[in-house]
Design a protein around this motif. Sequence first.
Motif, short mmCIF file in Angstrom:
data_model
loop_
_atom_site.label_atom_id
_atom_site.label_comp_id
_atom_site.label_asym_id
_atom_site.label_seq_id
_atom_site.Cartn_x
_atom_site.Cartn_y
_atom_site.Cartn_z
N PRO A 112 1.04 0.35 -10.65
CA PRO A 112 0.70 -0.63 -9.63
C PRO A 112 1.34 -1.98 -9.94
CG PRO A 112 -1.24 0.59 -10.34
CD PRO A 112 -0.14 0.95 -11.28
N THR A 113 1.74 -2.71 -8.90
CA THR A 113 2.32 -4.03 -9.06
C THR A 113 1.36 -5.07 -8.51
OG1 THR A 113 3.40 -4.07 -6.90
CG2 THR A 113 4.58 -2.99 -8.68
N SER A 114 1.71 -6.34 -8.64
CA SER A 114 0.82 -7.41 -8.17
C SER A 114 0.62 -7.37 -6.67
CB SER A 114 1.40 -8.77 -8.59
OG SER A 114 2.70 -8.94 -8.05
N SER A 115 1.54 -6.72 -5.93
CA SER A 115 1.41 -6.63 -4.48
C SER A 115 0.81 -5.31 -4.02
CB SER A 115 2.78 -6.84 -3.82
OG SER A 115 3.69 -5.84 -4.24
N SER A 116 0.39 -4.47 -4.96
CA SER A 116 -0.19 -3.17 -4.62
C SER A 116 -1.61 -3.31 -4.11
CB SER A 116 -0.18 -2.24 -5.84
OG SER A 116 1.13 -1.94 -6.24
N ARG A 117 -1.92 -2.54 -3.10
CA ARG A 117 -3.29 -2.50 -2.58
C ARG A 117 -4.21 -1.84 -3.60
NH1 ARG A 117 -4.03 -4.56 2.92
NH2 ARG A 117 -2.04 -4.38 3.96
N TRP B 32 5.01 2.60 10.61
CA TRP B 32 4.80 3.09 9.24
C TRP B 32 6.13 3.15 8.52
CZ3 TRP B 32 -0.14 3.31 7.78
CH2 TRP B 32 -1.09 3.36 8.80
N GLN B 33 6.14 2.74 7.24
CA GLN B 33 7.39 2.65 6.50
C GLN B 33 7.20 3.09 5.05
OE1 GLN B 33 9.51 -1.10 6.82
NE2 GLN B 33 10.45 -0.81 4.81
N LEU B 34 8.11 3.93 4.58
CA LEU B 34 8.16 4.28 3.16
C LEU B 34 8.82 3.15 2.38
CD1 LEU B 34 9.36 8.01 3.32
CD2 LEU B 34 7.01 7.17 3.06
N GLN B 35 8.60 3.14 1.07
CA GLN B 35 9.20 2.09 0.25
C GLN B 35 10.71 2.21 0.17
OE1 GLN B 35 7.29 1.33 -3.51
NE2 GLN B 35 5.28 1.07 -2.58
N VAL C 189 4.99 0.87 2.54
CA VAL C 189 4.99 -0.59 2.69
C VAL C 189 4.14 -0.92 3.90
CG1 VAL C 189 6.40 -2.62 3.16
CG2 VAL C 189 7.30 -0.81 1.69
N ASN C 190 3.09 -1.70 3.69
CA ASN C 190 2.20 -2.07 4.80
C ASN C 190 1.47 -3.35 4.45
OD1 ASN C 190 -0.13 -2.21 6.64
ND2 ASN C 190 0.55 -0.18 7.30
N ASP D 199 1.19 -5.64 0.02
CA ASP D 199 2.15 -5.05 0.96
C ASP D 199 2.66 -3.70 0.50
OD1 ASP D 199 3.90 -5.72 -1.08
OD2 ASP D 199 4.78 -7.41 -0.01
N GLU D 200 2.06 -3.13 -0.56
CA GLU D 200 2.43 -1.81 -1.03
C GLU D 200 1.19 -0.93 -1.14
OE1 GLU D 200 4.43 -2.16 -4.75
OE2 GLU D 200 6.04 -3.43 -3.96
N LEU D 201 1.30 0.32 -0.70
CA LEU D 201 0.21 1.28 -0.81
C LEU D 201 0.74 2.50 -1.54
CD1 LEU D 201 -2.63 2.30 -0.18
CD2 LEU D 201 -1.78 3.10 2.04
N GLN D 202 0.19 2.76 -2.72
CA GLN D 202 0.63 3.87 -3.56
C GLN D 202 -0.46 4.93 -3.60
OE1 GLN D 202 1.38 1.73 -7.20
NE2 GLN D 202 3.40 1.03 -6.53
N LEU D 203 -0.18 6.08 -2.99
CA LEU D 203 -1.14 7.17 -2.92
C LEU D 203 -0.67 8.33 -3.78
CD1 LEU D 203 -1.72 7.34 0.96
CD2 LEU D 203 -3.03 6.05 -0.72
N SER D 204 -1.62 9.00 -4.42
CA SER D 204 -1.33 10.22 -5.16
C SER D 204 -2.56 11.11 -5.15
CB SER D 204 -0.90 9.92 -6.59
OG SER D 204 -1.96 9.29 -7.30
#
Length: 281
Positions: A2-7, A160-163, A195-196, A229-234
Motif C-alpha cells: 500500500p502507498t500513501s494514496s491507497s484506500r 473505471w480505470q486500471l493502474q 485508480v479511483n 486515488d488507488e484501490l488495491q484488491l486481492s
Amino acid sequence: MPTSSSRRVERLLKSHPSQDGDGVKIRRIHDFGGGLDPFLMLDELGSDQPDDYIGGFPPHPHRGIQTLTYVIHGGLTHEDHMGHTSTIGAGDAQWMHTGRGIIHSEMPLTDSQGLHAFQLWLNLAAKDKLSPATYRDVRAHEMSTLVAEGARLVALGGDWQLQDGTAISGPLDALAGHGAVAHVTLEERGTLDLVNAAPTLLLYVFAGELTVSDQHIGRGQLAKLSAGDELQLSSAPGAQALILAGTPHQEPIAHYGPFVMNTHAELEQTLAEYRDGTLTG
C-alpha cells in the motif's frame, strides 16, 4: 505494498436480515444520515427457497431517489404507472429515476439456483427531487469489462480505470451523485489494482473474502474506504463484490419509507400527494 494514496477501510458495516414487499427476505445495509452519501441503501436478495421471495414487491411508490437493480441469477419483472413492462435476468440491470414520483412493482423469477439480486438506492440532489420519472433496462451484453490477472470488473455505470491506464465506462451515465457501479470477481489469489479518486468509495462483498490494503472484508460486509486515488484488491480464496463510487450531495436528508426528500415539510407534502393521487403529477 500500500502507498500513501491507497484506500483503506475507514468504516465497516454488516448487512442485517430484514423483510420488504410481500414478505421478501433480504439482507440490508442502510444509512439515511448521510454517512454513505450519495448512497442510501443496499439490499441483497438471495435464496434458493421460493417462499423467501415469491411474494415479490407489489405496486408501491417512490419519490426523490434512483434505484438500481442488478441480477446475479434468477430474474425480476418490472411494471410501472408509465406503462413500462420488462424482465431482466442474470447479468442484467434496471435503473429507475423516480424523480417526482413513480408507482411500480417488481416480481421475482427463478432459475435452478433460485434468486440472487441487489437493489441500490441513490439519493437525488434537491434540484432533481421533483424531476420527471424515467426508467431504463441495461442488458449484460451492453456492459463493458476490464480483465486483469485473476480478476474481472463489469461496469454497470460510471468510469473505471486500471493502474496500467486501461479504462472503460459503463452504460449507465446518469447515476445520481456522479455515481459509478461495478461488479468485481476475483479468482483464487486474484488481484485488481484500480485508480479511483471518487470522494465516496464503497465495497460490498457478497461471496468469499477480499483484502483491501491488508485489511480483510468478509461476506455480507460493506466497507467505506478512506480518501485516496488507488484501490488495491486481492483475495486468497476468491471473491465477488460490488464497488460503488460517487460524490456526496452534502444536503439534508428526510426519509420516510419509500420517500426521500430534504425536509420534513417536503415529506408531509409527498404523503399528502400520495394519498390524494397526485404523487406522479
